[in-house]
Enzyme design. Structure first.
Site, short mmCIF file in Angstrom:
data_model
loop_
_atom_site.label_atom_id
_atom_site.label_comp_id
_atom_site.label_asym_id
_atom_site.label_seq_id
_atom_site.Cartn_x
_atom_site.Cartn_y
_atom_site.Cartn_z
N ASN A 1 21.60 31.38 -38.24
CA ASN A 1 22.06 31.21 -36.86
C ASN A 1 23.48 30.65 -36.98
O ASN A 1 23.67 29.49 -37.34
CB ASN A 1 21.11 30.26 -36.13
CG ASN A 1 21.40 30.19 -34.64
OD1 ASN A 1 22.48 30.54 -34.20
ND2 ASN A 1 20.43 29.71 -33.89
N GLU B 1 12.57 29.70 -34.41
CA GLU B 1 13.81 29.72 -35.22
C GLU B 1 13.51 29.49 -36.70
O GLU B 1 14.19 30.03 -37.56
CB GLU B 1 14.79 28.66 -34.72
CG GLU B 1 15.53 29.09 -33.48
CD GLU B 1 16.74 28.22 -33.23
OE1 GLU B 1 17.64 28.19 -34.06
OE2 GLU B 1 16.75 27.56 -32.17
N ASN C 1 21.09 27.37 -26.39
CA ASN C 1 20.07 28.00 -25.54
C ASN C 1 18.96 26.95 -25.45
O ASN C 1 18.24 26.73 -26.44
CB ASN C 1 19.45 29.24 -26.21
CG ASN C 1 20.36 30.45 -26.22
OD1 ASN C 1 20.23 31.36 -25.42
ND2 ASN C 1 21.28 30.47 -27.17
N1 CDV Z 1 18.27 26.81 -29.49
C1 CDV Z 1 17.87 25.55 -29.68
O1 CDV Z 1 18.15 24.96 -30.71
N2 CDV Z 1 17.14 24.98 -28.69
C2 CDV Z 1 16.58 23.65 -28.78
C3 CDV Z 1 15.32 23.53 -27.97
C4 CDV Z 1 14.28 24.40 -28.44
C5 CDV Z 1 14.81 22.10 -27.98
C6 CDV Z 1 17.54 22.57 -28.30
O2 CDV Z 1 17.65 21.57 -29.02
O3 CDV Z 1 18.10 22.69 -27.23
#
Ligand code: CDV
Length: 311
Positions: A110, A146, A197
């Protein structure tokens, strides 16, 4: 002395699973053009900005999974964004799913990059803190897989001399961890770019989840203040394939003050005129690391992963 930069976060509203990359890139180009009209020099786009947030689904077909990944950046479908940014003379940060042959195997990260106003790749970062699970959790409508689809980033938290200052990056969940900012601050970071996100139902516990927006703000404001750095955070927001994701894209000053915030969960550009020298006062006083930090007393931070309780 002031080192002013006109900064923007280009929050993006939802991206449907069926949306094509060219359609998404067209939205990004619109935001870039608006940025140009507002005198912006650098734009922060969200995490995984070219597709829907696919880790919410358990997908078994590797070809389908890899359809969400980029094998080159820019590639044929993402090139128009890079071309337009260069034409407009705007630099940017953007997140994407990276598929790369490395160490003799295919690896998936990512990832985010910084691209300069003249179209050169300044730097790359790979998300270190991967939230969620590798296996689906029973009973959840939206998963957070993830840990299944990505490896933890292997590039550390570098910073780059760019934009007339020192800039670093992190991605979404990284923003909740103090180590993220501190490692960059120890290299003099003056601006940290973040794409995210963040669904509003991550734990499934209402008392926690109702505070999702607050925890987001708390993390960014604390990270900025405690490390005397600007933080610019861009959301992918809104109801995406049934998952409600927070907006609240923000630019936070080294004082911890929010100087710009999105008011929608759609495509929205927020801007601020940022003085990169603003952190200097904090770096010379309350957070003068070389005078006040005591690293010998913090050894556990790098030696121990999970908490070990006393007897
Ligand atoms: N994409 C992310 O890393 N989202 C996490 C959610 C799942 C807790 C965040 O820390 O915003």
């Amino acid at each position: 002395m002031t080192r002013l930069i006109n900064l923007a976060c280009a929050q993006m509203g939802p991206i449907a699973r069926s949306d094509s990359r060219p359609a998404v890139v067209r939205r990004q180009i619109e935001l870039l053009r608006e940025a140009k009209g507002r005198g912006v020099e650098f734009v922060v786009f969200p995490e995984l900005a070219f597709t829907t947030f696919f880790p919410r689904w358990l997908i078994d077909d590797q070809t389908e999974i890899d359809g969400f990944f980029e094998r080159e950046m820019p590639g044929p479908e993402t090139h128009p964004l890079f071309d337009e940014a260069k034409r407009l003379g705007i630099g940017f940060y953007i997140g994407y799913a990276e598929l790369v042959a490395e160490d003799g195997r295919m690896r998936r990260f990512n990832t985010s990059i910084i691209v300069s106003a003249d179209g050169e790749l300044v730097g790359k970062y790979r998300k270190v803190h991967l939230p969620g699970h590798a296996e689906p959790v029973e009973g959840r409508t939206s998963q957070h897989l993830e840990k299944r689809y990505f490896e933890p980033g292997n590039l550390g938290f570098p910073v780059w001399r760019t934009l007339g200052g020192i800039t670093g990056m992190c991605i979404c969940n990284d923003r909740r961890w103090p180590e993220t900012y501190r490692v960059m601050a120890l290299q003099g970071a003056e601006l940290v770019c973040v794409g995210y996100n963040t669904p509003d139902d991550h734990t499934g516990v209402f008392d926690f989840d109702q505070l999702t927006g607050f925890h987001h703000q708390l993390s960014l404001q604390a990270g900025a203040y405690q490390n005397a750095t600007w933080v610019a955070a861009a959301a992918k927001a809104g109801c995406e394939e049934g998952s409600n994701m927070i907006g609240l894209s923000m630019i936070v000053a080294p004082s911890g003050q929010i100087v710009a915030m999105a008011s929608t969960t759609a495509d929205e550009l927020i801007t601020a005129r940022c003085d990169l020298d603003m952190g200097t006062l904090y770096k010379r006083t309350i957070f003068d690391f070389s005078r006040h930090r005591e690293p010998s007393q913090y050894k556990l931070i790098v030696e121990r992963k999970g908490a070990i309780l006393p007897d």
